[in-house]
Scaffold this motif. Structure first.
Motif, PDB file in Angstrom:
ATOM      1  N   GLY A   1       0.781  -1.231   0.000  1.00 28.22           N
ATOM      2  CA  GLY A   1       0.000   0.000   0.000  1.00 28.22           C
ATOM      3  C   GLY A   1       0.811   1.278   0.000  1.00 28.22           C
ATOM      4  N   ILE A   2       2.120   1.185  -0.118  1.00 29.90           N
ATOM      5  CA  ILE A   2       2.940   2.403  -0.153  1.00 29.90           C
ATOM      6  C   ILE A   2       2.897   2.956  -1.569  1.00 29.90           C
ATOM      7  N   SER A   3       2.420   4.196  -1.680  1.00 23.00           N
ATOM      8  CA  SER A   3       2.203   4.754  -3.015  1.00 23.00           C
ATOM      9  C   SER A   3       2.622   6.210  -3.152  1.00 23.00           C
ATOM     10  N   GLN A   4       3.092   6.803  -2.081  1.00 22.96           N
ATOM     11  CA  GLN A   4       3.447   8.222  -2.107  1.00 22.96           C
ATOM     12  C   GLN A   4       4.800   8.429  -1.432  1.00 22.96           C
ATOM     13  N   PRO A   5       5.538   9.452  -1.868  1.00 28.07           N
ATOM     14  CA  PRO A   5       6.840   9.709  -1.258  1.00 28.07           C
ATOM     15  C   PRO A   5       6.788   9.864   0.265  1.00 28.07           C
ATOM     16  N   ALA A   6       5.783  10.533   0.781  1.00 32.85           N
ATOM     17  CA  ALA A   6       5.699  10.714   2.237  1.00 32.85           C
ATOM     18  C   ALA A   6       5.567   9.374   2.952  1.00 32.85           C
ATOM     19  N   GLN A   7       4.822   8.453   2.361  1.00 29.46           N
ATOM     20  CA  GLN A   7       4.683   7.124   2.953  1.00 29.46           C
ATOM     21  C   GLN A   7       6.011   6.372   2.905  1.00 29.46           C
ATOM     22  N   ALA A   8       6.716   6.490   1.790  1.00 27.55           N
ATOM     23  CA  ALA A   8       8.015   5.831   1.658  1.00 27.55           C
ATOM     24  C   ALA A   8       8.991   6.380   2.694  1.00 27.55           C
TER      25      ALA A   8
ATOM     26  N   PHE B   1       8.524   8.979 -10.877  1.00 28.45           N
ATOM     27  CA  PHE B   1       7.829   8.541  -9.670  1.00 28.45           C
ATOM     28  C   PHE B   1       8.801   7.828  -8.731  1.00 28.45           C
ATOM     29  N   VAL B   2       9.588   6.920  -9.273  1.00 29.62           N
ATOM     30  CA  VAL B   2      10.544   6.170  -8.454  1.00 29.62           C
ATOM     31  C   VAL B   2      11.616   7.108  -7.897  1.00 29.62           C
ATOM     32  N   ARG B   3      12.080   8.061  -8.702  1.00 26.91           N
ATOM     33  CA  ARG B   3      13.060   9.039  -8.192  1.00 26.91           C
ATOM     34  C   ARG B   3      12.469   9.851  -7.039  1.00 26.91           C
ATOM     35  N   GLY B   4      11.191  10.203  -7.134  1.00 29.57           N
ATOM     36  CA  GLY B   4      10.531  10.928  -6.047  1.00 29.57           C
ATOM     37  C   GLY B   4      10.455  10.104  -4.774  1.00 29.57           C
ATOM     38  N   LEU B   5      10.169   8.813  -4.923  1.00 27.53           N
ATOM     39  CA  LEU B   5      10.166   7.928  -3.757  1.00 27.53           C
ATOM     40  C   LEU B   5      11.554   7.880  -3.132  1.00 27.53           C
ATOM     41  N   ARG B   6      12.553   7.709  -3.985  1.00 27.65           N
ATOM     42  CA  ARG B   6      13.928   7.608  -3.487  1.00 27.65           C
ATOM     43  C   ARG B   6      14.357   8.890  -2.775  1.00 27.65           C
ATOM     44  N   ALA B   7      14.022  10.028  -3.342  1.00 26.88           N
ATOM     45  CA  ALA B   7      14.381  11.303  -2.715  1.00 26.88           C
ATOM     46  C   ALA B   7      13.734  11.430  -1.338  1.00 26.88           C
ATOM     47  N   ALA B   8      12.496  11.000  -1.227  1.00 28.31           N
ATOM     48  CA  ALA B   8      11.806  11.060   0.065  1.00 28.31           C
ATOM     49  C   ALA B   8      12.462  10.127   1.074  1.00 28.31           C
ATOM     50  N   ILE B   9      12.836   8.941   0.627  1.00 31.29           N
ATOM     51  CA  ILE B   9      13.499   7.989   1.517  1.00 31.29           C
ATOM     52  C   ILE B   9      14.827   8.562   2.000  1.00 31.29           C
ATOM     53  N   ASP B  10      15.555   9.202   1.113  1.00 33.21           N
ATOM     54  CA  ASP B  10      16.848   9.778   1.485  1.00 33.21           C
ATOM     55  C   ASP B  10      16.711  10.902   2.504  1.00 33.21           C
ATOM     56  N   GLN B  11      15.529  11.499   2.614  1.00 29.96           N
ATOM     57  CA  GLN B  11      15.307  12.596   3.563  1.00 29.96           C
ATOM     58  C   GLN B  11      15.062  12.114   4.981  1.00 29.96           C
ATOM     59  N   HIS B  12      14.761  10.844   5.160  1.00 27.44           N
ATOM     60  CA  HIS B  12      14.431  10.384   6.512  1.00 27.44           C
ATOM     61  C   HIS B  12      15.660  10.476   7.344  1.00 27.44           C
TER      62      HIS B  12
END
Length: 107
Positions: free
Chosen positions: A56-63, A96-107
């Motif tokens: 169910g993970i579908s958005q950068p914030a969720q990632a 889309f995948v780059r956006g997920l990755r960028a969000a993950i890198d921000q954690h």
């Protein structure tokens, strides 16, 4: 999951433990459910194997939220949906995948 089930899954897992973030069917959701952090912590007490959160993970914030508590993030249905909507839109999927990755890198 019960502690017994977590122990059994942890003992049988190799590579990583797939932590299902919610019950029900997979698909795009707006937010991660409460309790994911607690579930990952419960699993972590049973194993040294990396834990990946998905389902169910579908958005950068969720990632980003999942990456903050787990060792990895699994995204499937959201990518399948993009392919179904625009099969020739590799650039859109890559963005889309780059956006997920960028969000993950921000954690």
């Amino acid at each position: 999951s019960t502690e017994e089930r977590i122990k059994a899954v942890a003992a049988a897992s190799t590579g990583f433990v797939y932590c299902v973030s919610r019950t029900g069917v997979t698909g795009v959701r707006d937010e991660l459910p409460e309790g994911v952090r607690d579930l990952v912590q419960r699993i972590r007490r049973q194993t040294q194997t990396p834990i990946c959160v998905g389902f169910g993970i579908s958005q950068p914030a969720q990632a980003r939220e999942a990456a903050a508590v787990a060792d990895g993030v699994i995204v499937g249905s959201a990518i399948v949906k993009l392919v179904e909507e625009t099969p020739q839109a590799l650039d859109r999927i890559a963005a889309f995948v780059r956006g997920l990755r960028a969000a993950i890198d921000q954690h």
